[in-house]
Write a protein that holds these residues in place. Structure first.
Motif, PDB file in Angstrom:
ATOM      1  N   GLY A  41       8.621   9.623  11.589  1.00 30.12           N
ATOM      2  CA  GLY A  41       7.628   8.995  12.450  1.00 30.12           C
ATOM      3  C   GLY A  41       8.162   8.869  13.861  1.00 30.12           C
ATOM      4  N   VAL A  42       7.496   8.042  14.647  1.00 31.43           N
ATOM      5  CA  VAL A  42       7.859   7.864  16.056  1.00 31.43           C
ATOM      6  C   VAL A  42       7.721   6.390  16.408  1.00 31.43           C
ATOM      7  CG1 VAL A  42       7.135  10.196  16.725  1.00 31.43           C
ATOM      8  CG2 VAL A  42       5.475   8.304  16.814  1.00 31.43           C
ATOM      9  N   SER A  43       8.146   6.052  17.622  1.00 25.82           N
ATOM     10  CA  SER A  43       7.868   4.721  18.140  1.00 25.82           C
ATOM     11  C   SER A  43       7.407   4.840  19.585  1.00 25.82           C
ATOM     12  CB  SER A  43       9.099   3.809  18.043  1.00 25.82           C
ATOM     13  OG  SER A  43      10.022   4.056  19.076  1.00 25.82           O
ATOM     14  N   ASN A  44       6.442   4.003  19.949  1.00 21.71           N
ATOM     15  CA  ASN A  44       5.961   3.907  21.332  1.00 21.71           C
ATOM     16  C   ASN A  44       5.459   5.237  21.900  1.00 21.71           C
ATOM     17  OD1 ASN A  44       6.922   0.993  21.771  1.00 21.71           O
ATOM     18  ND2 ASN A  44       8.797   2.024  21.161  1.00 21.71           N
ATOM     19  N   HIS A  45       4.916   6.092  21.058  1.00 19.37           N
ATOM     20  CA  HIS A  45       4.401   7.388  21.485  1.00 19.37           C
ATOM     21  C   HIS A  45       2.884   7.325  21.715  1.00 19.37           C
ATOM     22  CE1 HIS A  45       8.262   9.123  20.634  1.00 19.37           C
ATOM     23  NE2 HIS A  45       7.829  10.364  20.738  1.00 19.37           N
ATOM     24  N   THR A  46       2.427   8.123  22.672  1.00 17.81           N
ATOM     25  CA  THR A  46       0.994   8.253  22.935  1.00 17.81           C
ATOM     26  C   THR A  46       0.400   9.293  21.978  1.00 17.81           C
ATOM     27  OG1 THR A  46       1.177  10.073  24.512  1.00 17.81           O
ATOM     28  CG2 THR A  46       1.453   7.836  25.389  1.00 17.81           C
ATOM     29  N   PRO A  47      -0.911   9.301  21.833  1.00 18.93           N
ATOM     30  CA  PRO A  47      -1.542  10.318  20.989  1.00 18.93           C
ATOM     31  C   PRO A  47      -1.170  11.744  21.386  1.00 18.93           C
ATOM     32  CG  PRO A  47      -3.109   8.578  21.403  1.00 18.93           C
ATOM     33  CD  PRO A  47      -1.911   8.287  22.262  1.00 18.93           C
ATOM     34  N   ARG A  48      -1.160  12.026  22.688  1.00 18.84           N
ATOM     35  CA  ARG A  48      -0.854  13.388  23.109  1.00 18.84           C
ATOM     36  C   ARG A  48       0.609  13.747  22.839  1.00 18.84           C
ATOM     37  NH1 ARG A  48      -5.389  12.483  23.432  1.00 18.84           N
ATOM     38  NH2 ARG A  48      -5.054  13.221  21.334  1.00 18.84           N
TER      39      ARG A  48
ATOM     40  N   THR B 271       0.522   5.132  10.292  1.00 21.27           N
ATOM     41  CA  THR B 271       0.583   3.679  10.175  1.00 21.27           C
ATOM     42  C   THR B 271       1.201   3.068  11.430  1.00 21.27           C
ATOM     43  OG1 THR B 271       0.754   3.773   7.765  1.00 21.27           O
ATOM     44  CG2 THR B 271       1.525   1.763   8.832  1.00 21.27           C
ATOM     45  N   ILE B 272       0.488   2.136  12.038  1.00 18.53           N
ATOM     46  CA  ILE B 272       1.026   1.403  13.181  1.00 18.53           C
ATOM     47  C   ILE B 272       1.943   0.304  12.663  1.00 18.53           C
ATOM     48  CG2 ILE B 272       0.461  -0.191  15.064  1.00 18.53           C
ATOM     49  CD1 ILE B 272      -2.103   1.432  15.501  1.00 18.53           C
ATOM     50  N   GLN B 273       3.161   0.284  13.191  1.00 18.12           N
ATOM     51  CA  GLN B 273       4.107  -0.781  12.882  1.00 18.12           C
ATOM     52  C   GLN B 273       4.215  -1.664  14.125  1.00 18.12           C
ATOM     53  OE1 GLN B 273       7.731   1.265  11.761  1.00 18.12           O
ATOM     54  NE2 GLN B 273       6.956   1.788   9.741  1.00 18.12           N
ATOM     55  N   ALA B 274       3.750  -2.898  14.024  1.00 18.63           N
ATOM     56  CA  ALA B 274       3.659  -3.793  15.175  1.00 18.63           C
ATOM     57  C   ALA B 274       4.961  -4.557  15.373  1.00 18.63           C
ATOM     58  CB  ALA B 274       2.507  -4.772  14.967  1.00 18.63           C
ATOM     59  N   TRP B 275       5.643  -4.253  16.486  1.00 13.52           N
ATOM     60  CA  TRP B 275       6.871  -5.003  16.773  1.00 13.52           C
ATOM     61  C   TRP B 275       6.598  -6.110  17.795  1.00 13.52           C
ATOM     62  CZ3 TRP B 275       8.954  -4.625  21.798  1.00 13.52           C
ATOM     63  CH2 TRP B 275       8.615  -3.494  22.551  1.00 13.52           C
ATOM     64  N   SER B 276       7.501  -7.102  17.814  1.00 15.10           N
ATOM     65  CA  SER B 276       7.352  -8.309  18.648  1.00 15.10           C
ATOM     66  C   SER B 276       6.017  -9.011  18.402  1.00 15.10           C
ATOM     67  CB  SER B 276       7.510  -7.968  20.137  1.00 15.10           C
ATOM     68  OG  SER B 276       8.849  -7.717  20.462  1.00 15.10           O
ATOM     69  N   PRO B 277       5.704  -9.340  17.153  1.00 14.34           N
ATOM     70  CA  PRO B 277       4.412  -9.960  16.856  1.00 14.34           C
ATOM     71  C   PRO B 277       4.259 -11.391  17.377  1.00 14.34           C
ATOM     72  CG  PRO B 277       5.810  -9.976  14.916  1.00 14.34           C
ATOM     73  CD  PRO B 277       6.514  -9.132  15.933  1.00 14.34           C
ATOM     74  N   PHE B 278       5.381 -11.999  17.816  1.00 17.86           N
ATOM     75  CA  PHE B 278       5.314 -13.361  18.353  1.00 17.86           C
ATOM     76  C   PHE B 278       5.586 -13.409  19.853  1.00 17.86           C
ATOM     77  CE2 PHE B 278       7.321 -14.094  13.987  1.00 17.86           C
ATOM     78  CZ  PHE B 278       6.090 -14.134  13.353  1.00 17.86           C
TER      79      PHE B 278
ATOM     80  N   PHE C 130       0.852  -1.183   0.000  1.00 16.96           N
ATOM     81  CA  PHE C 130       0.000   0.000   0.000  1.00 16.96           C
ATOM     82  C   PHE C 130       0.890   1.236   0.000  1.00 16.96           C
ATOM     83  CE2 PHE C 130       0.903  -1.086   4.374  1.00 16.96           C
ATOM     84  CZ  PHE C 130       1.058   0.121   5.038  1.00 16.96           C
ATOM     85  N   THR C 131       0.324   2.352  -0.378  1.00 15.96           N
ATOM     86  CA  THR C 131       1.069   3.615  -0.318  1.00 15.96           C
ATOM     87  C   THR C 131       1.005   4.137   1.098  1.00 15.96           C
ATOM     88  OG1 THR C 131       0.553   4.140  -2.635  1.00 15.96           O
ATOM     89  CG2 THR C 131       1.269   5.958  -1.217  1.00 15.96           C
ATOM     90  N   LEU C 132       2.149   4.274   1.725  1.00 18.90           N
ATOM     91  CA  LEU C 132       2.216   4.731   3.106  1.00 18.90           C
ATOM     92  C   LEU C 132       1.653   6.150   3.184  1.00 18.90           C
ATOM     93  CD1 LEU C 132       3.456   3.588   5.844  1.00 18.90           C
ATOM     94  CD2 LEU C 132       5.360   5.149   5.384  1.00 18.90           C
ATOM     95  N   PRO C 133       0.568   6.358   3.938  1.00 16.69           N
ATOM     96  CA  PRO C 133      -0.029   7.692   4.012  1.00 16.69           C
ATOM     97  C   PRO C 133       1.007   8.757   4.407  1.00 16.69           C
ATOM     98  CG  PRO C 133      -1.484   6.091   5.026  1.00 16.69           C
ATOM     99  CD  PRO C 133      -0.202   5.366   4.732  1.00 16.69           C
ATOM    100  N   GLY C 134       0.923   9.895   3.763  1.00 21.33           N
ATOM    101  CA  GLY C 134       1.861  10.978   4.023  1.00 21.33           C
ATOM    102  C   GLY C 134       3.134  10.895   3.211  1.00 21.33           C
TER     103      GLY C 134
ATOM    104  N   THR D 105       6.470  20.243  10.816  1.00 21.33           N
ATOM    105  CA  THR D 105       5.680  20.518   9.612  1.00 21.33           C
ATOM    106  C   THR D 105       5.463  19.272   8.755  1.00 21.33           C
ATOM    107  OG1 THR D 105       7.671  21.169   8.397  1.00 21.33           O
ATOM    108  CG2 THR D 105       6.452  22.911   9.536  1.00 21.33           C
ATOM    109  N   GLN D 106       6.366  18.307   8.847  1.00 20.23           N
ATOM    110  CA  GLN D 106       6.211  17.072   8.080  1.00 20.23           C
ATOM    111  C   GLN D 106       5.156  16.168   8.731  1.00 20.23           C
ATOM    112  OE1 GLN D 106       9.147  18.056   9.391  1.00 20.23           O
ATOM    113  NE2 GLN D 106      10.247  18.829   7.597  1.00 20.23           N
ATOM    114  N   PRO D 107       4.484  15.343   7.942  1.00 22.70           N
ATOM    115  CA  PRO D 107       3.540  14.382   8.531  1.00 22.70           C
ATOM    116  C   PRO D 107       4.265  13.374   9.418  1.00 22.70           C
ATOM    117  CG  PRO D 107       3.301  14.489   6.130  1.00 22.70           C
ATOM    118  CD  PRO D 107       4.526  15.258   6.478  1.00 22.70           C
ATOM    119  N   ILE D 108       3.644  12.983  10.518  1.00 20.43           N
ATOM    120  CA  ILE D 108       4.128  11.860  11.303  1.00 20.43           C
ATOM    121  C   ILE D 108       3.487  10.626  10.675  1.00 20.43           C
ATOM    122  CG2 ILE D 108       4.189  10.759  13.577  1.00 20.43           C
ATOM    123  CD1 ILE D 108       5.809  13.347  13.418  1.00 20.43           C
TER     124      ILE D 108
END
Length: 310
Positions: free
Chosen positions: A149-156, A215-222, A4-8, A166-169
């Motif tokens: 982007g970020v990792s392990n960040h909350t919405p706030r 886009t959520i990137q799911a780490w440790s899926p197992f 898919f095209t990664l949004p942003g 100014t760039q999209p997260i």
């Protein structure tokens, strides 16, 4: 492999990612076989971080030494790295100087002129978003980083960054597996008094990311929990593994594919970040990219993992 095209961005990406945090001690041939297996399965998205390895940029350098990508070969991959963890502390540092220094180190180690995506690696409690914005602006203007982007960040925490950046997260990398799914489980049981699952621990992360094209990137899926071993094949999760094995037989895939499919089935269009260095497991997990679990099967796995569906 679903793409898919990664949004942003204008990046066309697969929904399964190869994480490279454990390649430091692998031989050139082992690294090449791992990456080749992933690529043959359609996994052209590679995840790095400056702290992965026995020294700073260790796994990035090991990757570059083994692959020796030409410019044309480099263009065939989406390469993501992360910055912000100071391993000597340990602590976090999202200062302008640290972010820029880290990116330059990653570019040198990887032998490339640019990163497709840079993530801020876990939240920095002392973040000054104006400094992050200055670093992102400079790196983007110089063509050294194409998306952020970020990792392990909350919405706030993301909102605070977005007030100045100014760039999209475009991504938030978060731990997620069938057995470690509080950000999904809470929404299923919200407002159910007396049920621990109803306690909010993620502040509506999944819906927030969907609403904001992150886009959520799911780490440790197992992983069963926070680095306490895998749930696949574990005696601790006999009921879940019975369901996984039955569905694996039904669809003619290994168990890893069912674990991946549980995540990719979610309409949030998540990516799954694989941490294994076993080529066979990478190939098997990739089969979950487009596996069409039904709603009933998805919820059956969810319940078998110990979650309540009121």
């Amino acid at each position: 492999m679903k793409t898919f095209t990664l949004p942003g961005t204008d990046l066309v990406v697969p929904n399964v990612v190869l994480g490279l945090m454990r390649i430091q001690d692998k031989t050139d041939e082992e690294v090449r076989t791992l990456v080749r297996t992933a690529r043959d399965a359609g996994i052209t998205f590679l995840d790095h971080a400056d702290v992965y390895g026995s020294s700073m940029h260790g796994c990035e350098r090991r990757f570059a030494e083994a692959l020796k990508l030409s410019s044309a070969e480099r263009e065939q991959f989406v390469i993501q790295s992360k910055a912000g963890i100071v391993r000597e502390g340990p602590y976090f540092d999202f200062s302008y100087e640290r972010i820029v220094e880290s990116v330059h180190g990653s570019l040198e180690a990887l032998g490339t002129d640019y990163l497709d995506i840079l993530l801020l690696h876990r939240p920095d409690a002392l973040v000054e978003p104006e400094e992050v914005a200055r670093a992102f602006d400079e790196l983007a203007a110089a063509g050294k980083v194409r998306a952020f982007g970020v990792s392990n960040h909350t919405p706030r925490q993301i909102d605070l960054l977005r007030k100045h950046v100014t760039q999209p997260i475009v991504a938030n990398q978060l731990q997620l597996s069938i057995t470690h799914a509080p950000m999904i489980a809470h929404g299923v049981a919200a407002n159910m008094q007396g049920l621990d699952q109803s306690i909010g621990r993620d502040d509506g992360m999944v819906d927030y990311c969907r609403l904001n094209d992150i886009t959520i990137q799911a780490w440790s899926p197992f992983q069963a929990g926070f680095f306490d071993g895998p749930f696949l094949g574990s005696d601790r999760y006999r009921e879940l593994n019975a369901v996984v094995d039955r569905l694996a037989e039904k669809y003619g895939v290994p168990a890893e594919a069912i674990a991946v499919a549980w995540i990719t089935r979610h309409p949030a269009q998540m990516q799954v970040v694989l941490g294994t260095t076993t080529p066979e497991r990478v190939a098997g997990a990739a089969l979950g990219s487009e596996l069409p679990l039904t709603r009933a099967e998805w919820y059956e796995l969810f319940r078998a993992a110990g979650y309540t569906v009121p």
